[in-house]
Scaffold this active site. Structure first.
Site, short mmCIF file in Angstrom:
data_model
loop_
_atom_site.label_atom_id
_atom_site.label_comp_id
_atom_site.label_asym_id
_atom_site.label_seq_id
_atom_site.Cartn_x
_atom_site.Cartn_y
_atom_site.Cartn_z
N HIS A 136 0.81 -1.22 0.00
CA HIS A 136 0.00 0.00 0.00
C HIS A 136 0.85 1.27 0.00
O HIS A 136 0.33 2.36 -0.22
CB HIS A 136 -0.96 0.00 1.20
CG HIS A 136 -0.31 0.27 2.53
ND1 HIS A 136 0.04 -0.74 3.40
CD2 HIS A 136 0.04 1.42 3.12
CE1 HIS A 136 0.57 -0.22 4.49
NE2 HIS A 136 0.59 1.10 4.34
N SER B 61 4.89 2.18 7.93
CA SER B 61 4.51 1.07 7.06
C SER B 61 5.67 0.65 6.17
O SER B 61 6.29 1.49 5.50
CB SER B 61 3.31 1.45 6.19
OG SER B 61 2.17 1.67 6.98
N ASP C 238 0.03 -7.51 1.40
CA ASP C 238 0.57 -6.17 1.60
C ASP C 238 2.10 -6.17 1.53
O ASP C 238 2.78 -5.61 2.40
CB ASP C 238 0.10 -5.59 2.93
CG ASP C 238 0.20 -4.06 2.94
OD1 ASP C 238 0.47 -3.48 1.88
OD2 ASP C 238 0.02 -3.47 4.02
#
Length: 321
Positions: free
Chosen positions: A131, A240, A161
């Site tokens: 993402h 992230s 992911d």
């Protein structure tokens, strides 16, 4: 012969030896006085007790210690300090900036985002979250020494992911790289460290423990259940794609998500799962999953069940968040 049996035999032998020693000393004394005979006997008895203690009590204590079970060190018993881990790992952690054009907006069509990643292969391969880079037209990678280079997508898996990027490495440059280890030895309560760029604050270290293993979050559309590592390590937007590192300095997961409104609840994709799909990402640019059925009427060669780069397969896959 077992040690217990051996010490029992020695105990009996020592008792007979002490009795004979006392009798011999008493008869040889030639002391006719009754009180002197009793004193000599008591002295001999005291000497016998010392002999018994030296021969039996001390060895028996040693046997008891030998029988006590020893606590064997576990595979995860590493003692690297947080500063040492940071010094070794931070050069391989990168800041990822992306730009994309939203064709459905009339104004502010250029969107920017940032995240984290880390070099896992010295040839220029970087691991991050899908993402972070999904749909980006421009991707740049910044190292902690100030270098900024362009990156391209090698493989994407929006369901787990995960994304692999590649950067060009000059011939005279050796990239620092982190070791991606199997996360199966990780235990609840183990210390872990996250290094990333939360809210754009470069090279930030946070620490905590593994709160739970095999945590399965509720399914979302176009997603499958996946076991996650839950940690109370502080994770914020920008973390992230950054590594979750154990006390041995090994990457055991990739920080990927949090629960909005909660504190001290973050999740990381375990490295065991990453190692499972990484070969397919490098070879095919995506992952083929048999449990995701292709659309009705698709032919046997239809590859819509592959999740990968936008514009190739997986066009209908929703962006992981």
């Amino acid at each position: 012969m077992y040690p217990e049996q051996r010490w029992n035999e020695l105990r009996q032998t020592a008792m007979l030896f002490s009795v004979r020693l006392c009798r011999s000393a008493t008869y040889r004394s030639k002391i006719l006085h009754e009180g002197g005979e009793m004193i000599r006997f008591l002295k001999c008895g005291g000497f016998s007790l010392i002999v018994l203690w030296a021969l039996l009590v001390v060895p028996a204590h040693a046997v008891a210690q030998a029988k006590a079970p020893a606590i064997a060190p576990t595979e995860t018993s590493c003692n690297l300090s947080a500063p040492d881990i940071y010094a070794n790992a931070s050069p391989a952690v990168v800041l990822i900036r992306t730009r994309s054009i939203n064709p459905y907006k009339l104004t502010d069509r250029v969107e920017s985002a940032l995240g984290s990643g880390f070099v896992f292969d010295k040839s220029g391969l970087i691991l991050t979250n899908s993402h972070v880079v999904f749909g980006a037209q421009l991707i740049s990678v910044a190292f902690n020494d100030g270098r900024t280079v362009a990156a391209e997508i090698v493989g994407l898996d929006p369901i787990f992911d995960l994304a692999v990027l590649h950067i060009a490495v000059p011939t005279d440059t050796v990239l620092p790289a982190l070791t991606l280890e199997n996360s199966s030895p990780v235990r609840v309560g183990d210390d872990v460290i996250a290094i990333g760029n939360p809210l754009g604050l470069n090279q930030t270290l946070t620490r905590g423990v593994v709160s739970a293993l095999n945590r399965v979050l509720p399914e979302t559309p176009f997603s499958t259940s996946r076991p996650m590592i839950q940690t109370d390590t502080s994770i914020n937007p920008g973390n992230s794609g950054g590594p979750l590192i154990d006390r041995c300095g090994r990457v055991v997961g990739i920080n990927t998500s949090i629960i909005p409104g909660a504190r001290g609840i973050g999740f990381a994709v375990p490295s065991e799962l990453i190692l499972e799909v990484l070969p397919s990402l490098l070879k095919n640019g995506g992952v083929v999953r048999k449990d995701i059925a292709p659309p009705a009427g698709a032919g046997p060669d239809d590859r819509s069940c592959r999740t990968g780069k936008p514009g190739r397969e997986g066009k209908n896959q929703r962006r992981s968040i």
